[in-house]
Design a protein around this motif. Structure first.
Motif, mmCIF file in Angstrom:
data_model
loop_
_atom_site.group_PDB
_atom_site.id
_atom_site.type_symbol
_atom_site.label_atom_id
_atom_site.label_comp_id
_atom_site.label_asym_id
_atom_site.label_seq_id
_atom_site.Cartn_x
_atom_site.Cartn_y
_atom_site.Cartn_z
ATOM 1 N N GLY A 178 -73.689 72.659 90.421
ATOM 2 C CA GLY A 178 -74.501 73.364 89.447
ATOM 3 C C GLY A 178 -73.819 74.657 89.055
ATOM 4 O O GLY A 178 -72.669 74.917 89.446
ATOM 5 N N TYR A 179 -74.537 75.484 88.330
ATOM 6 C CA TYR A 179 -73.913 76.708 87.832
ATOM 7 C C TYR A 179 -73.780 77.764 88.921
ATOM 8 O O TYR A 179 -72.895 78.614 88.865
ATOM 9 C CB TYR A 179 -74.722 77.279 86.662
ATOM 10 N N GLY A 180 -74.639 77.717 89.940
ATOM 11 C CA GLY A 180 -74.646 78.799 90.907
ATOM 12 C C GLY A 180 -74.185 78.448 92.307
ATOM 13 O O GLY A 180 -73.781 79.327 93.063
ATOM 14 N N ILE A 181 -74.215 77.178 92.682
ATOM 15 C CA ILE A 181 -73.961 76.802 94.068
ATOM 16 C C ILE A 181 -72.471 76.785 94.393
ATOM 17 O O ILE A 181 -71.632 76.496 93.532
ATOM 18 C CB ILE A 181 -74.584 75.424 94.368
ATOM 19 N N ARG A 182 -72.161 77.106 95.678
ATOM 20 C CA ARG A 182 -70.800 76.983 96.184
ATOM 21 C C ARG A 182 -70.810 76.097 97.415
ATOM 22 O O ARG A 182 -71.574 76.328 98.350
ATOM 23 C CB ARG A 182 -70.220 78.353 96.547
ATOM 24 N N THR A 183 -70.004 75.067 97.403
ATOM 25 C CA THR A 183 -69.867 74.155 98.534
ATOM 26 C C THR A 183 -68.386 73.873 98.744
ATOM 27 O O THR A 183 -67.526 74.349 97.982
ATOM 28 C CB THR A 183 -70.589 72.825 98.265
ATOM 29 N N ALA A 184 -68.075 73.084 99.766
ATOM 30 C CA ALA A 184 -66.686 72.701 99.983
ATOM 31 C C ALA A 184 -66.130 71.959 98.772
ATOM 32 O O ALA A 184 -64.972 72.156 98.377
ATOM 33 C CB ALA A 184 -66.566 71.839 101.238
ATOM 34 N N LEU A 185 -66.962 71.107 98.137
ATOM 35 C CA LEU A 185 -66.479 70.356 96.981
ATOM 36 C C LEU A 185 -66.306 71.259 95.762
ATOM 37 O O LEU A 185 -65.315 71.129 95.041
ATOM 38 C CB LEU A 185 -67.435 69.209 96.653
ATOM 39 N N HIS A 208 -77.529 67.586 90.558
ATOM 40 C CA HIS A 208 -77.611 68.968 90.100
ATOM 41 C C HIS A 208 -78.503 69.780 91.024
ATOM 42 O O HIS A 208 -79.470 69.273 91.596
ATOM 43 C CB HIS A 208 -78.148 69.013 88.667
ATOM 44 N N GLU A 209 -78.198 71.059 91.159
ATOM 45 C CA GLU A 209 -78.960 71.926 92.056
ATOM 46 C C GLU A 209 -80.451 71.962 91.713
ATOM 47 O O GLU A 209 -81.305 72.044 92.609
ATOM 48 C CB GLU A 209 -78.386 73.342 92.044
ATOM 49 N N SER A 210 -80.793 71.879 90.435
ATOM 50 C CA SER A 210 -82.213 71.898 90.062
ATOM 51 C C SER A 210 -82.909 70.605 90.473
ATOM 52 O O SER A 210 -84.083 70.617 90.882
ATOM 53 C CB SER A 210 -82.361 72.119 88.554
ATOM 54 N N ASP A 211 -82.212 69.474 90.392
ATOM 55 C CA ASP A 211 -82.789 68.209 90.843
ATOM 56 C C ASP A 211 -82.899 68.176 92.368
ATOM 57 O O ASP A 211 -83.857 67.606 92.908
ATOM 58 C CB ASP A 211 -81.943 67.030 90.354
ATOM 59 N N GLU A 212 -81.938 68.777 93.058
ATOM 60 C CA GLU A 212 -82.029 68.878 94.517
ATOM 61 C C GLU A 212 -83.279 69.649 94.910
ATOM 62 O O GLU A 212 -84.029 69.238 95.816
ATOM 63 C CB GLU A 212 -80.774 69.565 95.057
ATOM 64 N N THR A 213 -83.532 70.769 94.228
ATOM 65 C CA THR A 213 -84.702 71.581 94.536
ATOM 66 C C THR A 213 -85.993 70.820 94.258
ATOM 67 O O THR A 213 -86.932 70.845 95.060
ATOM 68 C CB THR A 213 -84.663 72.880 93.717
ATOM 69 N N GLU A 214 -86.043 70.131 93.133
ATOM 70 C CA GLU A 214 -87.239 69.355 92.790
ATOM 71 C C GLU A 214 -87.483 68.261 93.832
ATOM 72 O O GLU A 214 -88.642 68.011 94.225
ATOM 73 C CB GLU A 214 -87.081 68.743 91.406
ATOM 74 N N ALA A 215 -86.423 67.609 94.291
ATOM 75 C CA ALA A 215 -86.579 66.562 95.298
ATOM 76 C C ALA A 215 -87.134 67.132 96.598
ATOM 77 O O ALA A 215 -88.015 66.530 97.230
ATOM 78 C CB ALA A 215 -85.232 65.880 95.552
ATOM 79 N N ARG A 312 -68.915 74.644 83.280
ATOM 80 C CA ARG A 312 -69.096 75.842 82.453
ATOM 81 C C ARG A 312 -68.851 77.103 83.259
ATOM 82 O O ARG A 312 -68.239 78.054 82.768
ATOM 83 C CB ARG A 312 -70.490 75.847 81.851
ATOM 84 N N ARG A 313 -69.302 77.110 84.511
ATOM 85 C CA ARG A 313 -69.014 78.259 85.369
ATOM 86 C C ARG A 313 -67.528 78.325 85.682
ATOM 87 O O ARG A 313 -66.914 79.396 85.678
ATOM 88 C CB ARG A 313 -69.804 78.147 86.671
ATOM 89 N N LEU A 314 -66.941 77.168 85.948
ATOM 90 C CA LEU A 314 -65.534 77.125 86.321
ATOM 91 C C LEU A 314 -64.653 77.660 85.198
ATOM 92 O O LEU A 314 -63.714 78.425 85.427
ATOM 93 C CB LEU A 314 -65.150 75.681 86.638
ATOM 94 N N LYS A 315 -64.986 77.306 83.969
ATOM 95 C CA LYS A 315 -64.179 77.754 82.832
ATOM 96 C C LYS A 315 -64.290 79.262 82.607
ATOM 97 O O LYS A 315 -63.385 79.878 82.062
ATOM 98 C CB LYS A 315 -64.610 77.002 81.572
ATOM 99 N N ARG A 316 -65.406 79.855 83.046
ATOM 100 C CA ARG A 316 -65.591 81.299 82.898
ATOM 101 C C ARG A 316 -64.895 82.087 83.990
ATOM 102 O O ARG A 316 -64.464 83.207 83.789
ATOM 103 C CB ARG A 316 -67.083 81.647 82.914
#
Length: 348
Positions: A178-185, A208-215, A312-316
């Protein structure tokens, strides 16, 4: 159900998203958010409690508050977030054991929700095209978070036998981006040049981080679900992802995984293990039928859309490789040089 909720891991990014999202549910009367350090982000109306789940004190907190739902989100994915692999394993495994022991003694606990990972299925050339929830890995994970998660799930099964009256909701997530999360991947995706297993192009799913939260919220407040795979629709391949963000790739042999991981970890840019290299070679597929039929979740992001949001985050934040001139950034050149040193050590 889910009147008084105790959650672990609130100081982590996904824990903060979950706390804020659960705070918007009026049916939940009280939320206790436990961690060893104060959260650096808003947590809604959750009450922060500084506590270590490895300490028996967690049992007193559960009993005194009359907690009916425990949400375990503190299985840590990356050792650099804890100061090393030994500390990571202690938090993940010993912490889970202590938490479950506290739940076992608390008569008020009616539901346990555990955030797990599809990494428990492993990645090998012998795997099926997709894993259903009742399948076991052909090759067990050998290191890191995935290995810890296998042990955590084993302790959860033991807890369910000792407390059959407690509902167990366990979610196995595909890699979260997602736009905000940081993981090993995501750290791997952020490398200026990607080491890619030579001759392979893994197919995998993302969530996506938002779908993870909803789940997680649905598993907390909804009906019992048991074990459920969670992933976005569709697949991407590793080389597709590299093309989307214009990252140069460096083919590496699978046998170099351990030494390569050591070199990349020493640079501080990413956690990289032999198991991760296997995932990048063989990928993984999840059957998500139960996600829709039992959890009732229809993800808002497909796998491709989830990666695009991360991109999008990566490109910024990270300069892209030059697409025309054939040159790469100095950071990419440094990564390539580090990988080359690995090959020199293997050949010698």
């Amino acid at each position: 159900m889910a009147k008084v909720v105790l959650m672990t891991g609130v100081s982590r990014y996904l824990g903060g998203l979950y706390a804020r999202r659960l705070s918007a549910d009026p049916s939940v009367e009280r939320i206790l958010a436990v961690d060893v350090v104060p959260p650096p982000h808003p947590i809604g109306r959750a009450e922060f409690v500084r506590a270590d789940i490895r300490n028996p004190m967690i049992g007193r907190i559960i009993s005194q508050a009359g907690v009916d739902t425990v949400v375990h989100m503190n299985v840590i994915a990356t050792p650099k977030d804890t100061g090393g692999r030994a500390t990571q394993k202690e938090i993940n495994v010993i912490g889970t054991m202590q938490l479950l022991a506290a739940c076992q003694k608390a008569d008020s606990v009616q539901r346990l929700v555990v955030k797990s990972t599809a990494g428990v299925y492993g990645s090998s050339p012998r795997d099926p095209g997709v894993f259903t929830e009742d399948m076991n890995p052909k090759v067990m994970p050998r290191t890191g978070w995935s290995k810890d998660s296998v042990e955590v799930e084993g302790y959860v099964r033991g807890f369910s036998r000792r407390r059959p009256d407690v509902e167990i909701n366990l979610l196995r997530f595909a890699n979260v981006v997602g736009y905000g999360i940081r993981t090993a991947l995501t750290d791997y995706f952020s490398l200026p040049a990607w080491p890619v297993p030579m001759g392979y192009d893994a197919r995998f799913q993302l969530v996506h981080e938002s779908d993870e939260t909803e789940a997680m919220v649905r598993a907390t407040t909804g009906p019992p679900i048991g074990i459920v795979n969670v992933a976005g629709d569709g697949y991407v391949t590793l080389l597709q992802c590299a093309a989307l963000v214009r990252r140069p790739i460096v083919p590496v042999p699978l046998r170099s995984g351990g030494m390569l991981g050591t070199v990349i970890r020493q640079t501080g840019m990413a956690d990289f293990s032999a198991d991760q290299l296997s995932f990048l070679a063989f990928g993984r597929g999840l059957d998500t039928t139960r996600m829709r039929s039992v959890l009732g979740l229809d993800p808002g992001y497909t796998t491709r859309a989830a990666f695009d949001d991360f991109a999008r985050r990566l490109k910024r934040s990270v300069p892209l490789a030059e697409p025309v001139a054939g040159t790469v950034s100095s950071a990419a050149a440094g990564t390539v040089a580090a990988i080359s040193r690995v090959f020199e050590r293997i050949d010698s």
